[in-house]
Scaffold this motif. Structure first.
Motif, PDB file in Angstrom:
ATOM      1  N   SER A  19       0.830  -1.208   0.000  1.00 28.86           N
ATOM      2  CA  SER A  19       0.000   0.000   0.000  1.00 28.86           C
ATOM      3  C   SER A  19       0.863   1.255   0.000  1.00 28.86           C
ATOM      4  CB  SER A  19      -0.930  -0.004   1.213  1.00 28.86           C
ATOM      5  OG  SER A  19      -1.868  -1.048   1.142  1.00 28.86           O
ATOM      6  N   ILE A  20       1.937   1.242   0.777  1.00 28.98           N
ATOM      7  CA  ILE A  20       2.855   2.385   0.759  1.00 28.98           C
ATOM      8  C   ILE A  20       3.398   2.598  -0.648  1.00 28.98           C
ATOM      9  CG2 ILE A  20       5.056   3.290   1.602  1.00 28.98           C
ATOM     10  CD1 ILE A  20       4.574   1.707   4.184  1.00 28.98           C
ATOM     11  N   LEU A  21       3.871   1.522  -1.262  1.00 33.12           N
ATOM     12  CA  LEU A  21       4.446   1.614  -2.610  1.00 33.12           C
ATOM     13  C   LEU A  21       3.402   2.074  -3.625  1.00 33.12           C
ATOM     14  CD1 LEU A  21       6.781   1.119  -4.588  1.00 33.12           C
ATOM     15  CD2 LEU A  21       6.002  -1.266  -4.754  1.00 33.12           C
ATOM     16  N   ALA A  22       2.212   1.466  -3.580  1.00 34.19           N
ATOM     17  CA  ALA A  22       1.191   1.799  -4.567  1.00 34.19           C
ATOM     18  C   ALA A  22       0.748   3.256  -4.452  1.00 34.19           C
ATOM     19  CB  ALA A  22      -0.012   0.868  -4.397  1.00 34.19           C
ATOM     20  N   HIS A  23       0.494   3.718  -3.237  1.00 37.92           N
ATOM     21  CA  HIS A  23       0.038   5.098  -3.055  1.00 37.92           C
ATOM     22  C   HIS A  23       1.123   6.094  -3.449  1.00 37.92           C
ATOM     23  CE1 HIS A  23      -3.767   4.756  -0.478  1.00 37.92           C
ATOM     24  NE2 HIS A  23      -3.517   3.558  -0.971  1.00 37.92           N
ATOM     25  N   ALA A  24       2.365   5.799  -3.103  1.00 34.63           N
ATOM     26  CA  ALA A  24       3.451   6.743  -3.357  1.00 34.63           C
ATOM     27  C   ALA A  24       3.899   6.746  -4.817  1.00 34.63           C
ATOM     28  CB  ALA A  24       4.639   6.411  -2.463  1.00 34.63           C
ATOM     29  N   ALA A  25       3.923   5.568  -5.443  1.00 38.35           N
ATOM     30  CA  ALA A  25       4.555   5.464  -6.769  1.00 38.35           C
ATOM     31  C   ALA A  25       3.584   5.307  -7.926  1.00 38.35           C
ATOM     32  CB  ALA A  25       5.525   4.273  -6.771  1.00 38.35           C
ATOM     33  N   PHE A  26       2.384   4.752  -7.686  1.00 42.44           N
ATOM     34  CA  PHE A  26       1.504   4.421  -8.801  1.00 42.44           C
ATOM     35  C   PHE A  26       0.164   5.151  -8.784  1.00 42.44           C
ATOM     36  CE2 PHE A  26       4.157   0.592  -8.137  1.00 42.44           C
ATOM     37  CZ  PHE A  26       4.775   0.539  -9.385  1.00 42.44           C
ATOM     38  N   LEU A  27      -0.333   5.516  -7.629  1.00 41.52           N
ATOM     39  CA  LEU A  27      -1.679   6.069  -7.540  1.00 41.52           C
ATOM     40  C   LEU A  27      -1.709   7.573  -7.323  1.00 41.52           C
ATOM     41  CD1 LEU A  27      -3.325   3.283  -5.328  1.00 41.52           C
ATOM     42  CD2 LEU A  27      -3.245   3.451  -7.826  1.00 41.52           C
ATOM     43  N   GLY A  28      -0.565   8.206  -7.181  1.00 37.66           N
ATOM     44  CA  GLY A  28      -0.513   9.647  -6.991  1.00 37.66           C
ATOM     45  C   GLY A  28      -1.101  10.107  -5.678  1.00 37.66           C
ATOM     46  N   LEU A  29      -0.899   9.304  -4.611  1.00 43.41           N
ATOM     47  CA  LEU A  29      -1.446   9.630  -3.292  1.00 43.41           C
ATOM     48  C   LEU A  29      -0.337   9.630  -2.249  1.00 43.41           C
ATOM     49  CD1 LEU A  29      -4.595   7.320  -3.517  1.00 43.41           C
ATOM     50  CD2 LEU A  29      -4.579   9.820  -3.736  1.00 43.41           C
ATOM     51  N   PRO A  30       0.635  10.519  -2.382  1.00 46.61           N
ATOM     52  CA  PRO A  30       1.781  10.479  -1.462  1.00 46.61           C
ATOM     53  C   PRO A  30       1.428  10.768  -0.018  1.00 46.61           C
ATOM     54  CG  PRO A  30       1.817  12.481  -2.792  1.00 46.61           C
ATOM     55  CD  PRO A  30       0.747  11.607  -3.372  1.00 46.61           C
ATOM     56  N   ALA A  31       0.430  11.623   0.214  1.00 42.74           N
ATOM     57  CA  ALA A  31       0.075  11.951   1.602  1.00 42.74           C
ATOM     58  C   ALA A  31      -0.529  10.737   2.304  1.00 42.74           C
ATOM     59  CB  ALA A  31      -0.902  13.121   1.637  1.00 42.74           C
ATOM     60  N   SER A  32      -1.425  10.021   1.639  1.00 43.28           N
ATOM     61  CA  SER A  32      -2.000   8.834   2.273  1.00 43.28           C
ATOM     62  C   SER A  32      -0.965   7.732   2.401  1.00 43.28           C
ATOM     63  CB  SER A  32      -3.226   8.333   1.506  1.00 43.28           C
ATOM     64  OG  SER A  32      -2.910   8.006   0.171  1.00 43.28           O
ATOM     65  N   ALA A  33       0.029   7.708   1.516  1.00 42.70           N
ATOM     66  CA  ALA A  33       1.136   6.755   1.674  1.00 42.70           C
ATOM     67  C   ALA A  33       1.867   7.023   2.984  1.00 42.70           C
ATOM     68  CB  ALA A  33       2.104   6.865   0.499  1.00 42.70           C
ATOM     69  N   ALA A  34       2.111   8.293   3.273  1.00 45.51           N
ATOM     70  CA  ALA A  34       2.838   8.649   4.496  1.00 45.51           C
ATOM     71  C   ALA A  34       1.993   8.417   5.738  1.00 45.51           C
ATOM     72  CB  ALA A  34       3.277  10.113   4.420  1.00 45.51           C
ATOM     73  N   TRP A  35       0.739   8.876   5.721  1.00 44.77           N
ATOM     74  CA  TRP A  35      -0.116   8.699   6.889  1.00 44.77           C
ATOM     75  C   TRP A  35      -0.410   7.215   7.142  1.00 44.77           C
ATOM     76  CZ3 TRP A  35      -0.382  12.265  10.300  1.00 44.77           C
ATOM     77  CH2 TRP A  35      -0.375  13.617   9.943  1.00 44.77           C
ATOM     78  N   GLY A  36      -0.644   6.465   6.065  1.00 48.25           N
ATOM     79  CA  GLY A  36      -0.887   5.037   6.218  1.00 48.25           C
ATOM     80  C   GLY A  36       0.325   4.311   6.752  1.00 48.25           C
ATOM     81  N   ALA A  37       1.512   4.726   6.290  1.00 49.88           N
ATOM     82  CA  ALA A  37       2.740   4.109   6.793  1.00 49.88           C
ATOM     83  C   ALA A  37       2.881   4.315   8.292  1.00 49.88           C
ATOM     84  CB  ALA A  37       3.946   4.695   6.059  1.00 49.88           C
ATOM     85  N   LEU A  38       2.522   5.493   8.761  1.00 52.25           N
ATOM     86  CA  LEU A  38       2.601   5.774  10.198  1.00 52.25           C
ATOM     87  C   LEU A  38       1.551   4.986  10.981  1.00 52.25           C
ATOM     88  CD1 LEU A  38       3.169   9.642  10.149  1.00 52.25           C
ATOM     89  CD2 LEU A  38       4.827   7.908  10.840  1.00 52.25           C
ATOM     90  N   ALA A  39       0.317   5.016  10.496  1.00 52.09           N
ATOM     91  CA  ALA A  39      -0.784   4.415  11.249  1.00 52.09           C
ATOM     92  C   ALA A  39      -0.693   2.892  11.271  1.00 52.09           C
ATOM     93  CB  ALA A  39      -2.125   4.860  10.646  1.00 52.09           C
ATOM     94  N   MET A  40      -0.631   2.276  10.112  1.00 51.38           N
ATOM     95  CA  MET A  40      -0.597   0.818  10.062  1.00 51.38           C
ATOM     96  C   MET A  40       0.741   0.268  10.549  1.00 51.38           C
ATOM     97  SD  MET A  40      -1.956  -1.482   6.863  1.00 51.38           S
ATOM     98  CE  MET A  40      -2.255  -3.246   7.037  1.00 51.38           C
TER      99      MET A  40
END
Length: 253
Positions: A210-231
């Protein structure tokens, strides 16, 4: 044989998820539905094979049935997730909720529970860790699904910085519901008859992919960061326990 079947199921799920960023439109919606169904079958199948049919039935009753109940309540009243509506992209609805949505609760509830069982001993602690582990997944899930137009909030504020499409109250609602679900699941006392490693792998795959997909493929860097912290609150101690890292004293190896 049991272990092999579950690993094959996980491999099939991963292949389906890899297809997600490679598709779009109706094809992506079909991949989403397929992925959720595979995840549901994987978690329920593992529960049945390793804990018995009664435990698997309890898992479905609490998380699938409970998921449909709380989602229907949410759509009808705006509680506990906020005022939101589903589009028709994910197929037929039951009480305003796409039929596949309750299956998603089950998909991630089981590996979150087993991660908590591995990490902590006491029942109350397991409920908290598992509840956080399930609710934290939504920090990835909701921004991704809203970006696809599968559901929307009428007023998504206040929100996390960089994730303006999802209200903070939604995450609080997820945490409350997840804790209630885990409290109910904790009443089951099934003895393991098989390895839980595939479910640990499912939880960790979900986290890192999910971190990789949000940051690199889906254009959702903020949710990549917040998700990385939360999960990461559960995923990282789980990973540490699997490699026997002793630098985290609260981790049960």
């Amino acid at each position: 044989m049991t272990n092999r079947l579950v690993w094959y199921g996980l491999g099939l799920l991963i292949l389906a998820q890899i297809c997600y960023p490679l598709t779009g439109g109706g094809a992506r919606a079909a991949v989403t539905v397929t992925t959720v169904v595979l995840g549901f079958l994987l978690s329920v199948g593992h529960a049945a094979l390793t804990r018995g049919v009664r435990t698997a039935g309890a898992l479905v009753l609490v998380t699938t049935g409970g998921g449909l109940l709380v989602e229907g309540l949410g759509v009808a009243t705006g509680w506990p997730f906020g005022d939101y509506t589903y589009s028709g992209a994910l197929g037929p609805k039951i009480a305003g909720v796409p039929w596949v949505i309750p299956l998603a609760w089950t998909w991630m509830a089981w590996p979150a529970w087993l991660a908590a069982v591995r990490l902590v001993h006491r029942r109350a602690a397991r409920i908290v860790v598992a509840g956080v582990g399930l609710a934290a997944w939504d920090v990835f899930l909701d921004p991704q699904m809203v970006a696809e137009g599968y559901w929307t909030w009428s007023d998504p504020s206040p929100s996390l910085p960089g994730v303006s499409s999802v209200p903070l109250g939604n995450y609080a609602g997820w945490l409350v519901v997840a804790l209630l679900m885990m409290a109910l699941l904790s009443t089951r006392r099934g003895t393991s008859k098989g390895p839980d490693a595939p479910m640990y792998a499912l939880y960790l795959w979900t986290y890192f992919s999910s971190i990789l997909a949000h940051a690199a493929f889906l254009g959702l860097p903020a949710s990549a960061a917040w998700g990385a912290l939360a999960m990461g609150l559960v995923a990282l101690p789980l990973a540490a326990s699997l490699v026997h890292v002793k630098t985290m004293p609260w981790v049960r190896a």
